[in-house]
Design an enzyme around this catalytic site. Structure first.
Site, PDB file in Angstrom:
ATOM      1  CG  ASP A  60      -2.140   0.710   1.115  1.00 42.64           C
ATOM      2  OD1 ASP A  60      -2.962   1.503   0.425  1.00 42.64           O
ATOM      3  OD2 ASP A  60      -1.288   2.267   2.477  1.00 42.64           O
ATOM      4  CB  ILE A  61       1.698   3.884  -2.629  1.00 44.09           C
ATOM      5  CG1 ILE A  61       1.932   2.511  -3.767  1.00 44.09           C
ATOM      6  CG2 ILE A  61       2.907   4.363  -2.587  1.00 44.09           C
ATOM      7  CD1 ILE A  61       3.325   2.449  -2.880  1.00 44.09           C
ATOM      8  CG  HIS A 142       4.132  15.695 -18.501  1.00 42.15           C
ATOM      9  ND1 HIS A 142       3.995  16.434 -17.952  1.00 42.15           N
ATOM     10  CD2 HIS A 142       2.764  14.384 -18.961  1.00 42.15           C
ATOM     11  CE1 HIS A 142       3.226  17.155 -18.288  1.00 42.15           C
ATOM     12  NE2 HIS A 142       1.751  15.748 -18.398  1.00 42.15           N
ATOM     13  CG  ASP A 154      -1.250  17.887 -17.727  1.00 47.53           C
ATOM     14  OD1 ASP A 154      -0.151  17.192 -17.593  1.00 47.53           O
ATOM     15  OD2 ASP A 154      -1.907  19.137 -18.497  1.00 47.53           O
ATOM     16  CD  GLU A 188       2.387  15.520 -21.817  1.00 51.97           C
ATOM     17  OE1 GLU A 188       1.372  15.213 -22.263  1.00 51.97           O
ATOM     18  OE2 GLU A 188       2.254  16.693 -21.985  1.00 51.97           O
ATOM     19  CG  ASP A 217      -0.153  13.269 -18.562  1.00 48.29           C
ATOM     20  OD1 ASP A 217      -0.619  14.181 -17.587  1.00 48.29           O
ATOM     21  OD2 ASP A 217      -0.454  13.211 -20.010  1.00 48.29           O
ATOM     22  CG  HIS A 304      -2.937  23.058 -19.954  1.00 52.57           C
ATOM     23  ND1 HIS A 304      -2.390  22.555 -21.532  1.00 52.57           N
ATOM     24  CD2 HIS A 304      -1.994  21.555 -18.935  1.00 52.57           C
ATOM     25  CE1 HIS A 304      -2.165  21.209 -21.496  1.00 52.57           C
ATOM     26  NE2 HIS A 304      -1.583  20.928 -20.465  1.00 52.57           N
ATOM     27  CG  ASP A 323      -2.699   2.369  -3.061  1.00 51.57           C
ATOM     28  OD1 ASP A 323      -1.127   2.437  -2.846  1.00 51.57           O
ATOM     29  OD2 ASP A 323      -3.788   2.182  -2.369  1.00 51.57           O
TER      30      ASP A 323
END
Length: 455
Positions: A60-61, A142, A154, A188, A217, A304, A323
């Site tokens: 588990d992260i 990216h 993003d 990217e 992403d 963006h 996860d």
């Protein structure tokens, strides 16, 4: 993720056969299939979905660790004109941050340089030692933002998720059957320039060794969806089944088709998979019913824009998707987990002078992969007639000290015989650790009888 569409890619492009490659995924899916309670599939995710029903081999992260990386990326943007864009100082600072974490964890890192729009760009690639070099499992994201903002969703979200999974590989002392590689791509946002550059420099033989490339992403969108890449049927099924086991319905990603760093790998004939939580497309009523959130609104209204900050993240989506990254890495690489282990002990006595300078007892640690644990055990055996006089610290290989015990004039008991738990996950395990003890008041002397570290 790019604003404009990239090259058109076939939805299910045929793949060449690979010995001991993705054919093994089908067996893994069968072995890890989970029973779904009737009538619950597709329910809106909650925080409970982040940990329920996880395959035993997959860690588990903690989402807090991922968010700590995002906080660092936000700070980097704040200090560098509000963005982390290609050719700007914020991008290079972001790369340096990620690289430093990987270097400390024991990765072999490579920085690849390229030029785009008159500015120098960089890719960062990290290889985990071991595994079959002829069969590579590759996960990437990216690293750059657009110039308009800090790019925390993003693609800080993918950057941080992939980074924390890579660090967990090291913490677990993971021994993959296949070779593990992680990548963070530059430029990217200018048209997958960094990943195109990387793939273009691979020989045909090197391309054939990559069994799977997984791309992440945007995985923490504030009004999230749960989208799975649909290019490769095995990788698609890998993630569809994982989400189904958590009662989370998925859809095939069409919004990001060809617009992120999977495209160059896809075009080179490498099997690609990945996850996506949505950008500027509008969430439908049916999707809101399935996933929660607000219909008629973009998955990410700050896509963006300058408001793509650390406030522009859904913690549950970030947790679930990170996860899932770990699940893909562990399942596809087919290895075994051996947590950093072993007990290292010193029984050499060290006298503690009365109200004198601090003394140190060293222990040399070797043969432990990656970083120390977040729950490192430090057992201390000290003789002293008035323990309130003592200040006790653990000193890591980096020179950083961790306070185990402070002085306390009212603590008149004798001796310090105790085990402390220390979050030393920022320290490389191998190296010289020290127990530092100082008597800060008069009238008593003592001795370090011994101490030990349990990883």
């Amino acid at each position: 993720m790019r604003t404009t569409e990239g090259p058109t890619l076939p939805a299910h492009r045929p793949r060449r056969a690979r010995a001991a490659g993705l054919a093994a995924v089908g067996a893994a899916l069968t072995a890890t299939a989970l029973v779904i309670a009737p009538g619950t599939a597709g329910a809106a995710p909650t925080a409970a979905h982040a940990t329920a029903g996880k395959a035993a081999a997959t860690p588990d992260i903690p989402v807090a660790n991922v968010k700590a990386h995002l906080a660092q990326l936000q700070s980097i943007a704040n200090a560098n004109g509000g963005n982390r864009a290609h050719g700007r100082p914020g991008f290079k600072a972001s790369l340096d941050y990620v690289k430093s974490k990987l270097d400390a964890a024991g990765y072999v890192t490579t920085v690849q340089q390229f030029t785009s729009s008159g500015a120098t760009g960089y890719n960062l690639v990290a290889d985990w030692p071991g595994g079959d070099p002829n069969h590579v499992v590759f996960a990437g994201a990216h690293l750059d933002s657009v110039s308009a903002g800090p790019g925390i969703n993003d693609d800080g979200s993918g950057t941080a998720g992939v980074l924390e999974v890579a660090l967990e590989v090291a913490r677990q002392g993971y021994k993959p059957g296949k070779h593990l590689r992680f990548g963070w791509w530059g430029a990217e946002e200018l048209g997958m320039v960094g990943s195109r550059n990387y793939v273009s420099k691979l020989s045909a033989a090197d391309r054939s060794k990559i069994d799977a490339y997984l791309n992440f992403d945007m995985i923490g969108s504030p009004n999230p969806g749960y989208f799975v890449y649909g290019y490769d049927q095995n990788l698609k099924a890998l993630y569809e089944n994982w989400f189904a086991g958590r009662n989370i319905g998925t859809e095939i990603d069409t919004e990001g088709d060809g617009r992120s760093d999977h495209a160059p790998f896809q075009n080179a004939g490498i099997p690609v998979g990945g996850l996506f939580s949505g950008a500027d497309y509008i969430k439908t009523a049916a999707q809101a019913q399935k996933w929660g959130g607000t219909s008629g609104q973009a998955f990410d209204r700050c896509y963006h824009r300058s408001c793509d900050t650390s406030a522009n993240i859904d913690d549950t989506a970030l947790d679930v998707n990170t996860d899932a990254i770990a699940y893909g890495v562990w399942t596809l690489s087919g290895g075994s987990t051996t947590p950093p282990g072993g007990v290292f002990e010193s029984r050499t006595p060290v006298d503690i002078p009365d109200q004198g300078a601090a003394v140190e007892s060293p222990i040399a640690v070797t043969g432990v992969a990656g970083n120390a644990s977040s729950a490192l055990k430090v057992a201390v055996d000290i003789t002293h007639t008035y323990r309130g006089d003592l200040v006790v610290d653990l000193v890591g290989p980096s020179g950083k000290s961790y306070r185990l015990k402070s002085s306390d004039a009212n603590d008149s008991a004798a001796d310090v015989v105790a085990t402390y738990t220390v979050n030393a996950s920022a320290e490389t395990a191998n190296g010289t650790w020290k127990l530092r003890v100082q008597d800060v008041a008069a009238q008593d002397v003592g001795r370090i009888n011994g101490w030990k570290l349990t990883f």
